[in-house]
Design a protein around this motif. Structure first.
Motif, short mmCIF file in Angstrom:
data_model
loop_
_atom_site.label_atom_id
_atom_site.label_comp_id
_atom_site.label_asym_id
_atom_site.label_seq_id
_atom_site.Cartn_x
_atom_site.Cartn_y
_atom_site.Cartn_z
N ALA A 40 0.84 -1.19 0.00
CA ALA A 40 0.00 0.00 0.00
C ALA A 40 0.87 1.24 0.00
N ASP A 41 0.48 2.23 -0.79
CA ASP A 41 1.20 3.50 -0.85
C ASP A 41 0.46 4.49 0.04
N VAL A 42 0.88 4.59 1.29
CA VAL A 42 0.18 5.39 2.29
C VAL A 42 0.69 6.83 2.26
N ALA A 43 -0.21 7.76 1.91
CA ALA A 43 0.15 9.17 1.94
C ALA A 43 0.05 9.74 3.35
N ARG A 44 -0.95 9.26 4.10
CA ARG A 44 -1.13 9.70 5.48
C ARG A 44 -1.79 8.58 6.26
N GLY A 45 -1.24 8.27 7.42
CA GLY A 45 -1.72 7.14 8.19
C GLY A 45 -2.84 7.49 9.15
N PHE A 46 -3.27 6.49 9.88
CA PHE A 46 -4.35 6.61 10.86
C PHE A 46 -3.82 7.36 12.10
N ASP A 47 -4.50 8.43 12.48
CA ASP A 47 -4.06 9.26 13.60
C ASP A 47 -5.30 9.80 14.30
N PRO A 48 -6.01 8.95 15.07
CA PRO A 48 -7.28 9.38 15.67
C PRO A 48 -7.06 10.41 16.77
N PRO A 49 -8.06 11.27 16.99
CA PRO A 49 -7.95 12.26 18.07
C PRO A 49 -8.15 11.60 19.44
N GLU A 50 -7.69 12.28 20.48
CA GLU A 50 -7.90 11.76 21.83
C GLU A 50 -9.37 11.82 22.23
N GLN A 51 -10.08 12.83 21.73
CA GLN A 51 -11.50 12.97 22.00
C GLN A 51 -12.27 12.89 20.68
N PRO A 52 -13.49 12.34 20.68
CA PRO A 52 -14.24 12.16 19.43
C PRO A 52 -14.41 13.44 18.63
N HIS A 57 -6.89 12.32 12.21
CA HIS A 57 -7.07 11.68 10.90
C HIS A 57 -7.69 10.32 11.13
N ARG A 58 -9.00 10.21 10.84
CA ARG A 58 -9.80 9.04 11.21
C ARG A 58 -9.82 7.98 10.12
N GLY A 59 -8.76 7.81 9.43
CA GLY A 59 -8.67 6.83 8.36
C GLY A 59 -7.27 6.87 7.79
N VAL A 60 -7.11 6.31 6.61
CA VAL A 60 -5.82 6.36 5.92
C VAL A 60 -6.03 6.90 4.52
N ASP A 61 -5.04 7.63 4.01
CA ASP A 61 -5.05 8.13 2.64
C ASP A 61 -4.11 7.27 1.81
N ALA A 133 -2.90 16.39 -5.65
CA ALA A 133 -2.78 14.99 -6.05
C ALA A 133 -4.07 14.25 -5.69
N SER A 134 -4.20 13.03 -6.16
CA SER A 134 -5.39 12.22 -5.87
C SER A 134 -5.04 11.09 -4.92
N CYS A 135 -5.96 10.77 -4.03
CA CYS A 135 -5.79 9.64 -3.13
C CYS A 135 -7.16 9.23 -2.61
N LEU A 136 -7.24 8.00 -2.10
CA LEU A 136 -8.47 7.50 -1.51
C LEU A 136 -8.37 7.61 0.00
N HIS A 137 -9.41 8.21 0.61
CA HIS A 137 -9.50 8.20 2.07
C HIS A 137 -10.35 6.99 2.45
N TRP A 138 -9.75 6.05 3.17
CA TRP A 138 -10.40 4.80 3.56
C TRP A 138 -10.59 4.81 5.07
N GLY A 139 -11.84 4.72 5.52
CA GLY A 139 -12.14 4.73 6.94
C GLY A 139 -12.78 3.43 7.38
N ALA A 140 -12.66 3.12 8.66
CA ALA A 140 -13.29 1.93 9.24
C ALA A 140 -13.85 2.30 10.61
#
Length: 320
Positions: A40-52, A57-61, A133-140
């Protein structure tokens, strides 16, 4: 629209549409863009906030060219497919988990059941997290909690992190320069003749102008298809519009990871998990999937990103 408001709208829609559906019995997950089994070519990784409600960053690009096929990460049911906050969004319910995909020009409808790896649309540039640039934001999302979608894939291979010394919470780096002419791969057919090159084109069947994500080679029905390099078979089966497809992981060739795929085959000569040698017959050409006649659709992923196959092949061919 304020991005925080847009985020809460997505969360609200996902929560309202979620119903308990059985998860994929095989537990199989694939990457939604790029090689299905990585890297996977990850532009930006998963980085959830401490509070909702906090920033994070609530997913990966995942980097991919505009117009690239976007596929379902896992099996499930489409619960949303449409525009939201100015971008196309698709939501899939997998049971206790939902996944989101944006920005996507959806090709599926709400209520449709879908299997892991099945196409759900094409990547749009409108609303990209990586603009220009283009990328897919994938969330779970499990319940009301965002989780790292990359953790869903049990065998990831190589994961390419953002370039340079940037932290994952910073802006994504610019896309890498195109690779130089290499000649690291061998021809997938004997006597190669290009019938349709890589790049934007009008699809001969759908009439849609989109990225032609590989190179088409003339291959009369039953022509032997050859592995472009030694590697391991990561997939051998039906792939929607691609028909019968073989995917190979070549590991590192030189200083970059390489993977290839071979589509519209009539039958296979290999099985998933098998090791193959460069030049070995892996199948025979056909007309399966969305195709106008027997040929080979050959795709190359260099460093996890789609690449023009001709930049990696020997400088000898005929082109129509």
């Amino acid at each position: 629209m304020n991005p925080i408001i847009a985020l809460f709208k997505i969360m609200a829609i996902v929560s309202m549409l979620a119903v308990a559906e059985p998860a994929d019995a095989t537990g199989r997950w694939v990457y939604p863009v790029g090689p299905p089994h990585g890297p996977a070519d990850v532009a930006r990784g998963f980085d959830p906030p401490e509070q909702p409600w906090g920033a994070g960053h609530r997913g990966v690009d995942l980097r991919a060219p505009e117009g690239s096929e976007v596929r379902a990460g896992g099996s499930g049911r489409i619960t949303y497919a449409g525009m939201l906050a100015g971008r196309g969004v698709v939501v899939i319910d997998h049971g206790t988990l939902r996944t989101t995909y944006e920005p996507v020009d959806a090709s599926v409808r709400v209520g449709a059941r879908i299997t892991a790896g099945e196409p759900i649309g094409s990547l749009s540039a409108r609303g990209s997290h990586c603009a220009p640039a283009s990328c897919l934001h994938w969330g779970a999302i499990r319940g009301n909690t965002y989780v790292d979608p990359l953790d869903l894939i049990s065998v990831r291979g190589t994961r390419l992190l953002p370039l340079g010394q940037r932290a994952i919470t910073e802006k994504p780096p610019p896309p890498p320069d195109p690779p130089p002419v290499s000649g690291e791969l061998g021809w997938p057919v004997r006597n190669p003749y290009v019938t349709s090159p890589y790049g934007l084109r009008t699809h001969p069947i759908t009439g849609e102008r989109k990225l032609h994500d590989g190179t088409d080679f003339r291959a009369r029905c039953g022509t032997p298809i050859l592995a472009s390099a030694s590697g391991r078979v990561t997939g051998a089966g039906p792939r929607g519009a691609y028909g019968l497809q073989v995917s190979l992981d070549h590991g590192r060739i030189g200083d970059i990871t390489m993977a290839t795929s071979y589509s519209h085959l009539s039958r296979f000569a290999v099985r998933q998990g098998q090791s193959v040698r460069s030049g070995e017959v892996i199948g025979w050409s056909g007309n399966t999937g969305l195709s106008t006649g027997c040929h080979l659709h050959f795709m190359v992923y260099a460093g996890g990103s789609l690449s023009d196959p001709m930049t990696w092949l020997p400088a000898r061919t005929q082109e129509r």
